[in-house]
Design a protein around this motif. Sequence first.
Motif, PDB file in Angstrom:
ATOM      1  N   SER A  94      -4.847  18.985   1.261  1.00  0.00           N
ATOM      2  CA  SER A  94      -5.115  17.878   0.352  1.00  0.00           C
ATOM      3  C   SER A  94      -4.455  16.596   0.854  1.00  0.00           C
ATOM      4  O   SER A  94      -3.488  16.624   1.593  1.00  0.00           O
ATOM      5  N   VAL A  95      -5.041  15.502   0.423  1.00  0.00           N
ATOM      6  CA  VAL A  95      -4.593  14.193   0.880  1.00  0.00           C
ATOM      7  C   VAL A  95      -4.212  13.410  -0.374  1.00  0.00           C
ATOM      8  O   VAL A  95      -5.063  12.973  -1.138  1.00  0.00           O
ATOM      9  N   GLU A 111      -9.145  17.706   1.243  1.00  0.00           N
ATOM     10  CA  GLU A 111      -9.493  17.343   2.629  1.00  0.00           C
ATOM     11  C   GLU A 111     -10.925  17.734   2.962  1.00  0.00           C
ATOM     12  O   GLU A 111     -11.620  17.047   3.720  1.00  0.00           O
ATOM     13  N   LEU A 139      -3.359  13.216   6.564  1.00  0.00           N
ATOM     14  CA  LEU A 139      -4.307  14.155   7.166  1.00  0.00           C
ATOM     15  C   LEU A 139      -3.618  15.019   8.212  1.00  0.00           C
ATOM     16  O   LEU A 139      -3.020  14.487   9.148  1.00  0.00           O
ATOM     17  N   TYR A 298     -10.861  13.195  12.665  1.00  0.00           N
ATOM     18  CA  TYR A 298     -11.197  12.119  11.728  1.00  0.00           C
ATOM     19  C   TYR A 298     -11.027  10.789  12.443  1.00  0.00           C
ATOM     20  O   TYR A 298     -10.032  10.583  13.139  1.00  0.00           O
TER      21      TYR A 298
END
Length: 402
Positions: A94-95, A111, A139, A298
């Motif tokens: 999770s971000v 994420e 991230l 990313y």
Amino acid sequence: MICRRACFKVVDDLDLTPLISYLSQVAEKSGCDAKLTLNVSRKTLVCEVCCLRSKKLIDVIKARFAAVKGLKASKCFGSKGLTAPSGWWPLSGSVCLGVEAFTGSPFCLDERNLRRHAVIVGSTGSGKSTTAKKIFKELAHNKLVLDWHGEYRGVAKRIECISLNRLRSLGQLELMDALANSLKLTDAQYYLLMKVVQMLYAKGGEFGIRDIIFYLKSLEELSRWIRESKYSLLRKLEMLTVRGTCKFEITDLESLTEGGLVIDLSGYVTEYAKKFVSHAVLAYLFAKARGGELKRTYVIVEEAHNVIPKSSELSVADKIFMEGRKYGLHVIAVTQSPRAMSENVMKNSYVKIIHGIREVDDAKYVAESVGDPSLWKEIISLDVGEAIVAQRKLARVIISNS
Ligand SMILES: Nc1ncnc2c1ncn2[C@@H]1O[C@H](COP(=O)(O)OP(=O)(O)OP(=O)(O)O)[C@@H](O)[C@H]1O
Ligand SMILES: [Mg+2]
């Protein structure tokens, strides 16, 4: 985010190792984060789980723990309404961006949602780059930033210049794509450039922009259109060789796959060069991703309206928005001009982070893109650092600036 706690009395000597590994496995599978705490003096074992969705996980864990010899389920005192303290729960996958404006509870993105691409929009100074930096830091994957204005200094290892002298590794199609998209070529210019590029690839050995210019100059001027197109093309290519603070230190494209990099484009003097490097990086990564040679990556693209503009032609960046997900290449586009950007970006971004927009037409465009035309009034009233995050549903979030 939902947090739950289960407590157990320890009635026997207990080896926690298998429980910890079981807990981390089930938590990871469900996109949750979990923690076991053993209180030796009170002889209690506390299991805390925070999830974005699954409410049932704690029941699964309880049932499994109840079967462990030496543990007895017990009441948890003071556990009602357990909320995750911000910064404490590094939810795997999770971000975390900040807190929800109305509840004050931590706000995290899954994420996996970001894998379906994201866009960050907002007027200048609204907090877009601060949010993008937060995502970059959170991230836990390979990540790159195409940093147009040198705003990401100190965030990660910085590369000042991508070498424009060693372009062979880019591949012929990717190089043509990067040149065509950054230099806005006419059909005639494209044709001449393709002849030169084909010749350089056939010849073998390393080459760069200066070699392309050299061979283009030597092209015979058999007709008026060739002459005119040749010189207009030369003028555009020369723009790529203008030296700014970027000293053309050699950083090969190959080194980009290591990830965790900020590509600082502020040293390039011309927009042409910034665009070319952006396209070259994206084209290179996409080719690697399609070939299965790239770990999940990313890419944060600043000034995305310059890199993925509205245009009748599909750029490599458009293609990444349409197909990148299945190859593990994901883009987070950052822009202050959403209407100048290719429609593919808004259409194919699952996560939309909307900062304050002062321009009413832009605010209306963005509101419509999330399926809520009346939202524009809220968008124009957002303060610096505030955002509406649209995924499946909307949330108003205060982004943490740390
Ligand atoms: N989440 C936040 N909390 C507190 N202050 C913030 C936050 N985000 C941004 N700011 C403040 O606003 C300023 C502008 O933020 P930022 O550079 O992120 O905006 P931007 O939208 O990227 O602007 P530009 O379009 O000019 O690049 C920052 O220097 C900071 O002082
Ligand atoms: Mg910015």
